[in-house]
Scaffold this motif. Structure first.
Motif, PDB file in Angstrom:
ATOM      1  N   GLN A  19       0.735  -1.275   0.196  1.00 19.37           N
ATOM      2  CA  GLN A  19       0.078  -0.181   0.363  1.00 19.37           C
ATOM      3  C   GLN A  19       0.562   1.053   0.006  1.00 19.37           C
ATOM      4  N   ALA A  20       1.770   1.185   0.825  1.00 15.17           N
ATOM      5  CA  ALA A  20       2.473   2.476   0.770  1.00 15.17           C
ATOM      6  C   ALA A  20       3.514   2.799  -0.347  1.00 15.17           C
ATOM      7  N   ARG A  21       3.819   1.557  -0.771  1.00 13.39           N
ATOM      8  CA  ARG A  21       4.385   1.501  -2.493  1.00 13.39           C
ATOM      9  C   ARG A  21       3.603   2.271  -3.712  1.00 13.39           C
ATOM     10  N   GLY A  22       1.981   2.745  -3.045  1.00 14.54           N
ATOM     11  CA  GLY A  22       1.005   2.454  -4.095  1.00 14.54           C
ATOM     12  C   GLY A  22       0.493   1.440  -4.844  1.00 14.54           C
ATOM     13  N   SER A  23       1.299   0.306  -4.790  1.00 12.07           N
ATOM     14  CA  SER A  23       0.101  -0.777  -4.916  1.00 12.07           C
ATOM     15  C   SER A  23      -1.203  -1.920  -4.146  1.00 12.07           C
ATOM     16  N   HIS A  24      -1.687  -0.725  -4.668  1.00 10.08           N
ATOM     17  CA  HIS A  24      -3.127  -0.892  -3.954  1.00 10.08           C
ATOM     18  C   HIS A  24      -4.267  -2.202  -4.188  1.00 10.08           C
ATOM     19  N   THR A  25      -4.216  -2.066  -5.732  1.00  6.29           N
ATOM     20  CA  THR A  25      -5.332  -3.498  -6.043  1.00  6.29           C
ATOM     21  C   THR A  25      -3.653  -4.597  -5.339  1.00  6.29           C
ATOM     22  N   ALA A  26      -3.246  -4.723  -5.551  1.00  6.56           N
ATOM     23  CA  ALA A  26      -1.686  -5.982  -4.485  1.00  6.56           C
ATOM     24  C   ALA A  26      -2.564  -6.144  -3.440  1.00  6.56           C
ATOM     25  N   ALA A  27      -2.657  -5.141  -2.776  1.00  8.76           N
ATOM     26  CA  ALA A  27      -2.422  -4.938  -0.893  1.00  8.76           C
ATOM     27  C   ALA A  27      -3.985  -5.709  -0.503  1.00  8.76           C
ATOM     28  N   ILE A  28      -5.310  -5.276  -1.596  1.00  5.29           N
ATOM     29  CA  ILE A  28      -6.424  -5.128  -1.745  1.00  5.29           C
ATOM     30  C   ILE A  28      -6.540  -6.391  -1.601  1.00  5.29           C
ATOM     31  N   ALA A  29      -5.939  -7.232  -2.309  1.00  6.17           N
ATOM     32  CA  ALA A  29      -6.077  -9.178  -2.686  1.00  6.17           C
ATOM     33  C   ALA A  29      -5.180  -9.467  -1.503  1.00  6.17           C
ATOM     34  N   GLU A  30      -4.050  -9.433  -1.218  1.00  6.26           N
ATOM     35  CA  GLU A  30      -3.721 -10.023  -0.023  1.00  6.26           C
ATOM     36  C   GLU A  30      -4.704  -9.710   1.184  1.00  6.26           C
ATOM     37  N   HIS A  75      -6.220  -2.230   7.213  1.00  9.90           N
ATOM     38  CA  HIS A  75      -5.471  -2.065   7.148  1.00  9.90           C
ATOM     39  C   HIS A  75      -6.417  -2.206   5.469  1.00  9.90           C
ATOM     40  N   ARG A  76      -7.280  -2.868   4.864  1.00  8.30           N
ATOM     41  CA  ARG A  76      -6.930  -3.085   4.095  1.00  8.30           C
ATOM     42  C   ARG A  76      -8.443  -1.735   3.680  1.00  8.30           C
ATOM     43  N   GLY A  77      -9.648  -1.362   5.275  1.00 12.25           N
ATOM     44  CA  GLY A  77     -10.136   0.154   5.066  1.00 12.25           C
ATOM     45  C   GLY A  77      -9.356   0.826   4.856  1.00 12.25           C
ATOM     46  N   LYS A  78      -7.408   0.907   5.620  1.00  9.44           N
ATOM     47  CA  LYS A  78      -6.717   2.057   4.970  1.00  9.44           C
ATOM     48  C   LYS A  78      -6.301   2.261   3.095  1.00  9.44           C
ATOM     49  N   VAL A  79      -6.529   0.849   3.227  1.00  8.61           N
ATOM     50  CA  VAL A  79      -6.426   1.226   1.502  1.00  8.61           C
ATOM     51  C   VAL A  79      -7.859   1.764   0.415  1.00  8.61           C
ATOM     52  N   TYR A  80      -8.169   1.200   0.836  1.00 10.28           N
ATOM     53  CA  TYR A  80      -9.631   1.833   0.145  1.00 10.28           C
ATOM     54  C   TYR A  80      -9.482   3.511   0.453  1.00 10.28           C
ATOM     55  N   TYR A  81      -9.618   4.196   1.679  1.00 10.23           N
ATOM     56  CA  TYR A  81      -9.475   5.024   2.106  1.00 10.23           C
ATOM     57  C   TYR A  81      -8.168   5.828   1.109  1.00 10.23           C
ATOM     58  N   ASP A  82      -7.371   5.732   0.882  1.00  8.69           N
ATOM     59  CA  ASP A  82      -5.897   5.193   0.263  1.00  8.69           C
ATOM     60  C   ASP A  82      -6.642   6.166  -1.311  1.00  8.69           C
ATOM     61  N   LEU A  83      -7.682   5.187  -1.465  1.00  9.89           N
ATOM     62  CA  LEU A  83      -8.135   5.375  -2.996  1.00  9.89           C
ATOM     63  C   LEU A  83      -9.655   6.140  -3.198  1.00  9.89           C
ATOM     64  N   GLY A  84     -10.108   6.838  -2.031  1.00 12.23           N
ATOM     65  CA  GLY A  84     -10.875   7.231  -2.000  1.00 12.23           C
ATOM     66  C   GLY A  84     -12.363   6.356  -1.908  1.00 12.23           C
ATOM     67  N   GLN A  85     -12.166   5.483  -1.983  1.00 12.00           N
ATOM     68  CA  GLN A  85     -13.255   4.800  -1.548  1.00 12.00           C
ATOM     69  C   GLN A  85     -13.678   4.470  -0.264  1.00 12.00           C
ATOM     70  N   PHE A  86     -14.685   5.909   0.390  1.00 17.22           N
ATOM     71  CA  PHE A  86     -15.180   5.702   1.769  1.00 17.22           C
ATOM     72  C   PHE A  86     -16.196   4.983   1.957  1.00 17.22           C
ATOM     73  N   GLU A  87     -16.744   4.689   1.046  1.00 13.58           N
ATOM     74  CA  GLU A  87     -18.171   3.515   1.682  1.00 13.58           C
ATOM     75  C   GLU A  87     -17.403   2.175   1.628  1.00 13.58           C
ATOM     76  N   GLU A  88     -16.652   1.583   1.575  1.00 18.57           N
ATOM     77  CA  GLU A  88     -16.036   0.520   1.311  1.00 18.57           C
ATOM     78  C   GLU A  88     -15.320   0.864   2.380  1.00 18.57           C
ATOM     79  N   ALA A  89     -14.043   1.793   2.609  1.00 24.51           N
ATOM     80  CA  ALA A  89     -13.290   2.300   4.307  1.00 24.51           C
ATOM     81  C   ALA A  89     -14.085   2.400   5.171  1.00 24.51           C
ATOM     82  N   ARG A  90     -15.679   3.037   5.341  1.00 24.49           N
ATOM     83  CA  ARG A  90     -16.451   2.905   6.554  1.00 24.49           C
ATOM     84  C   ARG A  90     -16.481   1.164   6.982  1.00 24.49           C
ATOM     85  N   ALA A  91     -17.266   0.674   5.435  1.00 21.93           N
ATOM     86  CA  ALA A  91     -17.407  -0.561   5.959  1.00 21.93           C
ATOM     87  C   ALA A  91     -16.730  -1.852   6.886  1.00 21.93           C
ATOM     88  N   ASP A  92     -15.093  -1.381   6.339  1.00 23.66           N
ATOM     89  CA  ASP A  92     -14.112  -2.335   7.029  1.00 23.66           C
ATOM     90  C   ASP A  92     -13.296  -2.367   7.875  1.00 23.66           C
TER      91      ASP A  92
END
Length: 175
Positions: free
Chosen positions: A85-96, A119-136
């Motif tokens: 996530q910190a490296r910007g590999s959001h898709t890989a982070a979410i999958a893991e 931590h998945r919520g934080k990835v969604y948060y970084d992506l601006g997907q706040f509904e998914e972040a909130r759910a996590d």
């Protein structure tokens, strides 16, 4: 003494004492125990040395696979995902993190599942997907409450829920 001083209310990133982090990293030396490796991964990540952090994260995952428990492996994989996530590999982070959260919940390990979901919520948060972040974040809060987590962990998760709700509302107003 913890090097975390709090969490940035906008980014949800840890606020750390950089000097203490460097001192702790130096104190770890070349220790290769799993706890030392995991701590080194986190310290390098918060200090911004993402290449070294990723290298040690991969080593921790390998060590966990060979000599650790399933919980150890999940914790190592979650931490590895935070480096992605910190490296910007959001898709890989979410999958893991998807895999880790599902396995932990399937094994009825609420603390590990909450760790992955937070931590998945934080990835969604970084992506601006706040509904998914909130759910996590809300699911992580429920699991932490169920597991009897310390108040500090609950407060951190509540702050994340609030931040996601605030950002979600800001997006809705500006749309």
């Amino acid at each position: 003494m913890s090097t975390i001083r709090g969490y940035d209310p906008e980014t949800l990133r840890e606020i750390v004492d950089q000097r203490e982090c460097r001192e702790r990293l130096e104190a770890l030396g070349e220790q290769r125990s799993l706890p030392a490796l995991l701590e080194r991964v986190w310290l390098l990540k918060v200090l911004g040395d993402l290449d070294a952090s990723l290298s040690y994260a991969e080593l921790a995952v390998r060590q966990s696979r060979m000599a650790g428990t399933r919980k150890d492996l999940l914790r190592s994989r979650v931490l590895h995902a935070t480096v992605l996530q910190a490296r910007g590999s959001h898709t890989a982070a979410i999958a893991e993190l998807d895999t880790c959260a599902d396995e932990a919940e399937g094994q009825n390990w609420p603390n590990v599942a909450a760790f992955a979901l937070q931590h998945r919520g934080k990835v969604y948060y970084d992506l601006g997907q706040f509904e998914e972040a909130r759910a996590d974040f809300k699911r992580a809060l429920f699991l932490r409450q169920q597991a009897g987590a310390p108040e500090e962990a609950l407060q951190t998760t509540l702050q994340a829920v609030d931040a996601a709700e605030r950002r979600r509302a800001d997006v809705a107003v500006s749309a």
